[in-house]
Design a protein around this motif. Sequence first.
Motif, PDB file in Angstrom:
ATOM      1  N   ALA A   8       0.837  -1.200   0.000  1.00 15.09           N
ATOM      2  CA  ALA A   8       0.000   0.000   0.000  1.00 15.09           C
ATOM      3  C   ALA A   8       0.875   1.255   0.000  1.00 15.09           C
ATOM      4  O   ALA A   8       0.599   2.208  -0.751  1.00 15.09           O
ATOM      5  N   ILE A  12       0.881   3.968  -2.942  1.00 13.19           N
ATOM      6  CA  ILE A  12       0.489   5.349  -2.690  1.00 13.19           C
ATOM      7  C   ILE A  12       1.586   6.320  -3.116  1.00 13.19           C
ATOM      8  O   ILE A  12       1.300   7.369  -3.707  1.00 13.19           O
ATOM      9  N   LEU A  68      -1.237  -1.508  -5.342  1.00 10.73           N
ATOM     10  CA  LEU A  68      -2.493  -1.148  -4.667  1.00 10.73           C
ATOM     11  C   LEU A  68      -3.488  -2.303  -4.694  1.00 10.73           C
ATOM     12  O   LEU A  68      -4.068  -2.658  -3.661  1.00 10.73           O
ATOM     13  N   LEU A  84      -8.419  -0.018  -1.366  1.00 11.16           N
ATOM     14  CA  LEU A  84      -7.156  -0.116  -2.107  1.00 11.16           C
ATOM     15  C   LEU A  84      -7.372  -0.674  -3.510  1.00 11.16           C
ATOM     16  O   LEU A  84      -6.787  -0.175  -4.478  1.00 11.16           O
ATOM     17  N   ALA A  87      -8.889   2.075  -5.515  1.00 15.01           N
ATOM     18  CA  ALA A  87      -7.876   3.072  -5.894  1.00 15.01           C
ATOM     19  C   ALA A  87      -7.071   2.594  -7.096  1.00 15.01           C
ATOM     20  O   ALA A  87      -6.820   3.353  -8.041  1.00 15.01           O
ATOM     21  N   SER A 142      -8.152   8.472  -7.000  1.00 12.53           N
ATOM     22  CA  SER A 142      -7.396   7.301  -6.534  1.00 12.53           C
ATOM     23  C   SER A 142      -6.629   7.592  -5.254  1.00 12.53           C
ATOM     24  O   SER A 142      -6.591   6.762  -4.346  1.00 12.53           O
ATOM     25  N   ILE A 143      -6.024   8.751  -5.203  1.00 15.61           N
ATOM     26  CA  ILE A 143      -5.277   9.140  -4.000  1.00 15.61           C
ATOM     27  C   ILE A 143      -6.227   9.238  -2.811  1.00 15.61           C
ATOM     28  O   ILE A 143      -5.927   8.762  -1.717  1.00 15.61           O
ATOM     29  N   ALA A 146      -7.107   5.743  -1.673  1.00 13.72           N
ATOM     30  CA  ALA A 146      -5.971   5.087  -1.010  1.00 13.72           C
ATOM     31  C   ALA A 146      -5.751   5.668   0.385  1.00 13.72           C
ATOM     32  O   ALA A 146      -5.464   4.938   1.337  1.00 13.72           O
ATOM     33  N   VAL A 147      -5.877   6.965   0.524  1.00 10.82           N
ATOM     34  CA  VAL A 147      -5.703   7.588   1.839  1.00 10.82           C
ATOM     35  C   VAL A 147      -6.844   7.176   2.781  1.00 10.82           C
ATOM     36  O   VAL A 147      -6.614   6.905   3.967  1.00 10.82           O
TER      37      VAL A 147
END
Length: 152
Positions: A8, A12, A68, A84, A87, A142-143, A146-147
């Motif tokens: 991950a 990221i 991811l 994930l 993302a 996507s960011i 993921a966050v």
Amino acid sequence: MDLSDILAAIGIVLLALGGGTFWSFSTGVMPGLGRTDDQTFVSSMRSINRAVVNPLFLLPIFLPPLPLVWAGLIDLDGPRGWLLVAAGVVFFCGAVIVTVGGNVPLNTALEQSSSSPSASRVAFERRWNVLNGVRSVSSVASIVLAVLALAV
């Protein structure tokens, strides 16, 4: 820290680098080139398109979905895993596929064009910018996914 965490983190970082590239082109590079004359625009884009064919540029553009999705599949029993995977899929569809199916063919057509700089620019600039906008928005989405995955 387990394998999913490592993957991950790698994903990221790559996602941020790739997305930052698209965002920089949308918010700085292309508006700046947009203010130039046709010959400068075409020659600059041709030069940029040749320069970006290198691993340091290409890896963050094409690689983020792999770590991811892999990290997500490891944790698929909870929301972290699904976020994930999402993302990675959003980046793959909105950045990788758009790049390969849209921006790269436009880059190739610009490189091979024997038309006037004005005609070459007209055939390239607006379409390339719209596609890059899709890549930029997809990267931001996507960011965010993921966050969010890190927060659950």
